[in-house]
Design a protein around this motif. Sequence first.
Motif, PDB file in Angstrom:
ATOM      1  N   ARG A 434       0.858  -1.181   0.000  1.00  0.00           N
ATOM      2  CA  ARG A 434       0.000   0.000   0.000  1.00  0.00           C
ATOM      3  C   ARG A 434       0.891   1.226   0.000  1.00  0.00           C
ATOM      4  N   VAL A 435       0.751   2.065  -1.023  1.00  0.00           N
ATOM      5  CA  VAL A 435       1.609   3.241  -1.181  1.00  0.00           C
ATOM      6  C   VAL A 435       0.761   4.506  -1.139  1.00  0.00           C
ATOM      7  N   THR A 436       1.371   5.613  -0.709  1.00  0.00           N
ATOM      8  CA  THR A 436       0.635   6.865  -0.524  1.00  0.00           C
ATOM      9  C   THR A 436       1.412   8.048  -1.076  1.00  0.00           C
ATOM     10  N   VAL A 437       0.672   9.052  -1.506  1.00  0.00           N
ATOM     11  CA  VAL A 437       1.232  10.356  -1.885  1.00  0.00           C
ATOM     12  C   VAL A 437       0.403  11.418  -1.174  1.00  0.00           C
ATOM     13  N   ARG A 438       1.064  12.266  -0.401  1.00  0.00           N
ATOM     14  CA  ARG A 438       0.369  13.388   0.226  1.00  0.00           C
ATOM     15  C   ARG A 438       0.755  14.644  -0.546  1.00  0.00           C
ATOM     16  N   ALA A 439      -0.229  15.214  -1.268  1.00  0.00           N
ATOM     17  CA  ALA A 439       0.037  16.333  -2.164  1.00  0.00           C
ATOM     18  C   ALA A 439      -0.417  17.641  -1.522  1.00  0.00           C
ATOM     19  N   ALA A 440       0.217  18.718  -1.950  1.00  0.00           N
ATOM     20  CA  ALA A 440      -0.081  20.029  -1.374  1.00  0.00           C
ATOM     21  C   ALA A 440      -1.351  20.611  -1.986  1.00  0.00           C
ATOM     22  N   GLU A 441      -2.201  21.176  -1.152  1.00  0.00           N
ATOM     23  CA  GLU A 441      -3.357  21.938  -1.641  1.00  0.00           C
ATOM     24  C   GLU A 441      -2.862  23.342  -1.979  1.00  0.00           C
ATOM     25  N   PRO A 442      -3.571  24.135  -2.787  1.00  0.00           N
ATOM     26  CA  PRO A 442      -4.841  23.763  -3.430  1.00  0.00           C
ATOM     27  C   PRO A 442      -4.671  23.190  -4.832  1.00  0.00           C
ATOM     28  N   GLY A 443      -3.425  23.080  -5.311  1.00  0.00           N
ATOM     29  CA  GLY A 443      -3.225  22.705  -6.694  1.00  0.00           C
ATOM     30  C   GLY A 443      -3.776  21.348  -7.072  1.00  0.00           C
ATOM     31  N   PHE A 444      -3.909  20.451  -6.094  1.00  0.00           N
ATOM     32  CA  PHE A 444      -4.353  19.087  -6.400  1.00  0.00           C
ATOM     33  C   PHE A 444      -5.833  18.863  -6.127  1.00  0.00           C
TER      34      PHE A 444
END
Length: 841
Positions: A434-444
Amino acid sequence: MTNSHLWQGEFIDDAEAGRRLAGLPELAGRVLGRTLPTDVVLGACAAVGRDLADPASALYGRLAGLLPADEAAVTLAELAAALTREALERKLRRELGSLRPERLTRPDARETVYEAWAPVGLLVHIAPGNAAAVAPLSVVEGLLAGNLNVLKTSRNDSALAAELLAALGAADPAGLIAERIVVLGFPSARREWLQALCGAADAIAVWGGEDAVTAVTELAPPGCRVVEWGHRISFAYLTREAAADDRVLDALAEDVCRFEQQACSSPQVVYLDTDDAGADGELLTLAARFAERLAKVSGAHPAPVPGTAEQAEITTVEQLARLEQHLGLTRVFAADDGSWRVLADTRPALDASPLHRSVRVKPLPRHAVTATLRPMRRYLQTAAVGGGQADVAELSRALFAAGVTRVTPVGSMLDGYEGEPHDGVYALQRYSRRVTVRAAEPGFRTVACLDDLIGVPALPPAPVAPLLGKEGVQRALATLEARHAHLYFRSGGSSGAPALSVFSCDDYDNQMRAAADGLLTAGFDPARDRAANLFYCGGMYGSFISFFSILERLNATQVPMAAGPDHAVVAEALVTHAVDTVFGMPSYLWQLFHAEGDRLRGYGGIRKVFYGGEHFTGEQRRVLVEEFGVEVIRSAAYGSTDLGPLGYQCTEAAGSVHHVLTDLHTLEILDPHEDRPVPHGEPGRLVFTSRARAGQRLERYEIGDLGRAVAGPCGCGSHVPRIELLGRYGDVVRVGTYFVNYRSVVRAAEERLGYHGEVQVLVAPGAGRERLTVRLDEGYAGGDLRAARDVIAGEVAELAAAEAEGLLEFAVEAVPREGFARTATSGKLRTVVDFRGSLRG
């Protein structure tokens, strides 16, 4: 040396295999850099499964020749059933949660956190020698998880696994499957090969006993995941009431005789819920009665003769039990010909049976179940419980605490179901990370899936099949199996008679989740937006229900009002509940905004409008923006009742441009007049193949829409293909020998008259010539309808020509908004109303 090894679709000999083994780590680095879509695996497995279910196919004949004659039909049928799309889709849903678990999507749409199941990497499978179907199916599981799979078989095993997996690779024209399969047949004594395999592995799936597991674990590198599929012990547990029922004992005897107790789920021991283990007690009574039932059932199923080693073990165990009879510990009941034996034993501790229809009968009161069995917890698998409902519930908990992973009814210990865990775990999860990506708001916030930003998705080709129309879909419903028919919807009937469409619950859920991702991309923000669902509801119409489901899956705040005739009540609810986003049909929303214009303008809180089924005109959009302060007007989804959601808009979409929902469908664009693909960018008929439907598998379905592919990258960054919708076939009507396009009429009214209301075209027969009437909203039509008529005729050349030739009578009329003809279920505007067919009879 024969070419006995399969390496990425090529059969090679020992020498070549030895050379390539040293390059396994580099091979893994190259192959695993490319994603293997589960869609590709499902399609290839389904194709091979169909061949295995057909005794006349070449593959069936080739594989049957590799199996013992008395096992071929059963083994190939087992493989065919396991490879069906339905079985594998159920497995994916159960074990990894979705049909596309490899895609980085947002588990909670309110957060820009992405998760996916990724392959564990290079997965080595050490196959058992006693189950022909296990080895290739283990590799299929590895493929569903996206791994590079190396299967080790014994030198003495048949070539069944290699031949079947070669066929699986050949069924994928893109070669993504073949490059992930290596099959090597060699004895475990060939230490250098086994070391090369295990040393390069990220995970090893080993089938066998403790010795095999220990040997592989010693060779596994640090951090390598060893997945044990070892030998297990199973048993039956009977209450007094169940033990007194001959039907229960007959069913248990059937479990004993099936597969000669060779399966891990076969019963080796029968426990009785009793403390009475005396010589004349309940235990011996049960053993004697079960011996009678086993004799009857065994006689109906002749037993194969055990091998020398097996017979020696059986004899040793039986003779030891006979000796212990003198100590009052045991009692032996056995067939005169040695084909079966029942060993009553007063000691409750679990002992393995020598198999081959050898069963121990032991006492075990329920209060002692967990304490007695727990020492053997590493080996426990299946327990068949005979008793009432409360007994099954209570005993299941005690057995699980002891280490059992599976409880079944008596008589079905060897049966299973699609998606069932194996030895207490899901194989696909053991073969994945199980892999994860935590992306920055608000661009995503408007990026639903990170994979769409990488490249064009790999899709299976459209099937080779005839085109399918609405009539064919309706005919097929007559033979649709009930297990696939859970949800019934009817179309709105705007382009003809309402049609029925049927979905399974799993299919519906899958489609709603895909549509929810599309809505995120369109700019809906479930963490901030407050939505009102104003689609029509009732009459088996699907829009309201579908968008309720979509918003629910997004964890969105929603006010499920539905479209209602009392616009004042609806507007009051929007204001009271601080709704800032509305969903509905353009025609209904247009009526609502105008009927309650003062209140909604005063509120000024509606920022987003998401519509479906129709399109807002350019003038209507301008009014909503300038007069009501709406900031976003965008399609909520492009779809149909038959196929479900088909496309979605992104924040960069203009007009009727949509991304195709490639998770669900394969799209072809065919020439308007011939069944051939059009050049890229040219308009044509939209033909969809639904890949995510268990029951109604709609292949090459002509939906009735026209469109064209949109070239070039999308400004949103997604590489998912785009189309521009160009209307329906029904938008073009033949009248006065000319073809008149409804959209040409609308464009003329907008651009030349500045009109921004609804437009409807009516066609009717006349005394000497046909009559075409353009109907406008009296609130926007202006006073000079004659002038409007002349302007539209001047812009639409076909109208002018037909009128000049005396073939057509053309008029423009103005009516109140409620005077427009609409479909009864959806409230959708009927763009073209043709009265000629009904009058002709």
